[in-house]
Design a protein around this motif. Structure first.
Motif, short mmCIF file in Angstrom:
data_model
loop_
_atom_site.label_atom_id
_atom_site.label_comp_id
_atom_site.label_asym_id
_atom_site.label_seq_id
_atom_site.Cartn_x
_atom_site.Cartn_y
_atom_site.Cartn_z
N TYR A 155 0.84 -1.19 0.00
CA TYR A 155 0.00 0.00 0.00
C TYR A 155 0.88 1.25 0.00
CZ TYR A 155 -2.80 3.83 1.84
OH TYR A 155 -3.39 5.06 2.01
N GLU A 156 1.87 1.29 0.89
CA GLU A 156 2.78 2.43 0.94
C GLU A 156 3.50 2.61 -0.39
OE1 GLU A 156 3.67 1.63 5.69
OE2 GLU A 156 5.30 1.52 4.24
N ARG A 157 3.96 1.49 -0.95
CA ARG A 157 4.64 1.54 -2.25
C ARG A 157 3.73 2.14 -3.32
NH1 ARG A 157 5.59 -3.87 -5.80
NH2 ARG A 157 6.15 -2.85 -7.78
N SER A 158 2.46 1.73 -3.33
CA SER A 158 1.54 2.23 -4.36
C SER A 158 1.33 3.73 -4.22
CB SER A 158 0.20 1.48 -4.29
OG SER A 158 -0.56 1.87 -3.16
N LYS A 159 1.25 4.23 -2.99
CA LYS A 159 1.04 5.66 -2.80
C LYS A 159 2.29 6.46 -3.16
CE LYS A 159 -2.52 7.03 -1.21
NZ LYS A 159 -3.77 7.41 -1.92
N ALA A 160 3.47 5.86 -2.92
CA ALA A 160 4.72 6.53 -3.30
C ALA A 160 4.83 6.62 -4.83
CB ALA A 160 5.91 5.79 -2.73
N GLU A 161 4.48 5.54 -5.51
CA GLU A 161 4.53 5.57 -6.98
C GLU A 161 3.50 6.55 -7.53
OE1 GLU A 161 4.53 1.88 -9.05
OE2 GLU A 161 6.19 1.04 -7.87
N ALA A 162 2.34 6.63 -6.89
CA ALA A 162 1.32 7.58 -7.34
C ALA A 162 1.82 9.02 -7.20
CB ALA A 162 0.03 7.39 -6.54
#
Length: 342
Positions: A155-162
């Motif tokens: 989840y954290e990774r997805s928000k960082a990529e976003a």
């Protein structure tokens, strides 16, 4: 002013929709599966279906899917939004830490790109998470994150990529980063018990008796009413364009202190703190396996800088003391989410 709020049926999006409408703003509430919008008290917010043949007023609901280009909206609706919307607050997200990467990427990363293609002349506020800092400890600046991590979960990774993608697509976008959202500061009230609340329930009811945590770990809790007030203020603050803003408590709570506090409530349990070690499914309970995605919070001690919000809006980061935490616990009990032992 007309504000488009995505994820308007979700916990944060609904509370923000209600707050903006109370300020006299017109809100176009974008939803996916349900058209019913409930505020943080659980009450349904009166809203009408959108009518692209006339100017928007009050709260109008439009159904869309961020996974699709154009959110699946017909050309007339997209043109209507482009013409009337002066600010977009992108709250829609998948906040299931255990979700597969494909799901998280489709909604949190690709979905953000799709939303950012709408209303090119409107101000854009993206709701991310303070934990895009991943497993980094110490001072966390209100600055671009490292999309390579390492992260506590996907989840954290997805928000960082976003965030990284959005800064390339719309560099003027405001990125608002809440920490761990909990109930209202004065009452502990929260409409739905998601994310870390699930682990908290197992701990408080004694279904989990040991938590894998570093002795230095901290938890940064932020009341939902502060996050809503901050987002509403940022909507009105054009000077925030291009800024990254932490919506977090002034100081984090030591994890040990919070877990000890739970046990001071009659009928509730405080777990032991144990050293983190590799998990073996054969040796863990169902509760422990369900709580596992949230143990990342107990492995780090980030210190989020919070000066941008005060600089831009005059709103100070809240102080979270034992009284605030005990109100959170008491509301969970009174709502029947946590059942004390008799």
């Amino acid at each position: 002013m007309t504000v488009l709020v995505t994820g308007a049926a979700g916990l944060l999006g609904a509370a923000l929709t209600a707050a903006l409408a109370a300020q006299g703003k017109t809100v176009i509430a974008m939803v996916h599966k349900t058209s019913e919008i409930r505020n943080n008290t659980g009450d349904v917010i009166p809203a009408a279906a959108c009518d692209p043949s006339s100017a928007p007023s009050g709260i109008q609901v439009v159904r869309g899917d961020v996974r699709n280009p154009g959110l699946g909206l017909d050309p007339a609706t997209r043109e209507w939004l482009d013409r009337h919307v002066s600010a977009v607050v992108h709250c829609a997200a998948l906040v299931r830490f255990e979700a597969a990467w494909d799901e998280l990427e489709a909604i949190n990363v690709t979905g953000t790109r799709h939303v950012a293609q709408l209303c090119p002349c409107a101000r854009f506020i993206h709701v991310s998470t303070a934990y895009v800092c991943g497993l980094t400890d110490g001072l966390i600046a209100e600055a671009p994150c490292d999309p390579e991590g390492p992260f506590g979960n996907d989840y954290e990774r997805s928000k960082a990529e976003a965030e990284t993608s959005l800064r390339e697509q719309r560099p003027e976008a405001v990125i608002a980063r809440p920490s761990i959202i909990v109930g209202e500061a004065a009452s502990g009230r929260i409409r739905s018990f998601d994310t870390i609340y699930r682990a908290f329930k197992f701990i408080a009811e004694g279904k989990i008796t040991a938590v894998p945590s570093k002795t230095t770990a901290t938890l940064n809790f932020v009341p939902i009413d502060h996050v809503v007030d901050a987002l509403a203020a940022l909507v009105d603050q054009p000077a925030s364009d291009g800024r990254i803003v932490h919506l977090a408590a002034r100081r984090a709570v030591p994890a040990q202190r919070f877990l000890d506090l739970v046990g001071t409530v009659p009928g509730l349990c405080s777990p032991r703190i144990v050293a983190p070690e590799p998990f073996a499914d054969a040796r863990t309970s169902i509760a422990e396996r369900l709580a596992r995605p949230y143990w990342g919070y107990f492995q780090r001690h980030p210190d989020f800088l919070t000066g941008a919000l005060a600089e831009l809006t005059g709103l100070a980061a809240p102080a979270i003391d034992d009284a605030v935490l005990l109100r959170q616990i008491a509301f969970c009990v009174s709502a029947g989410f946590i059942r004390p032992r008799t």
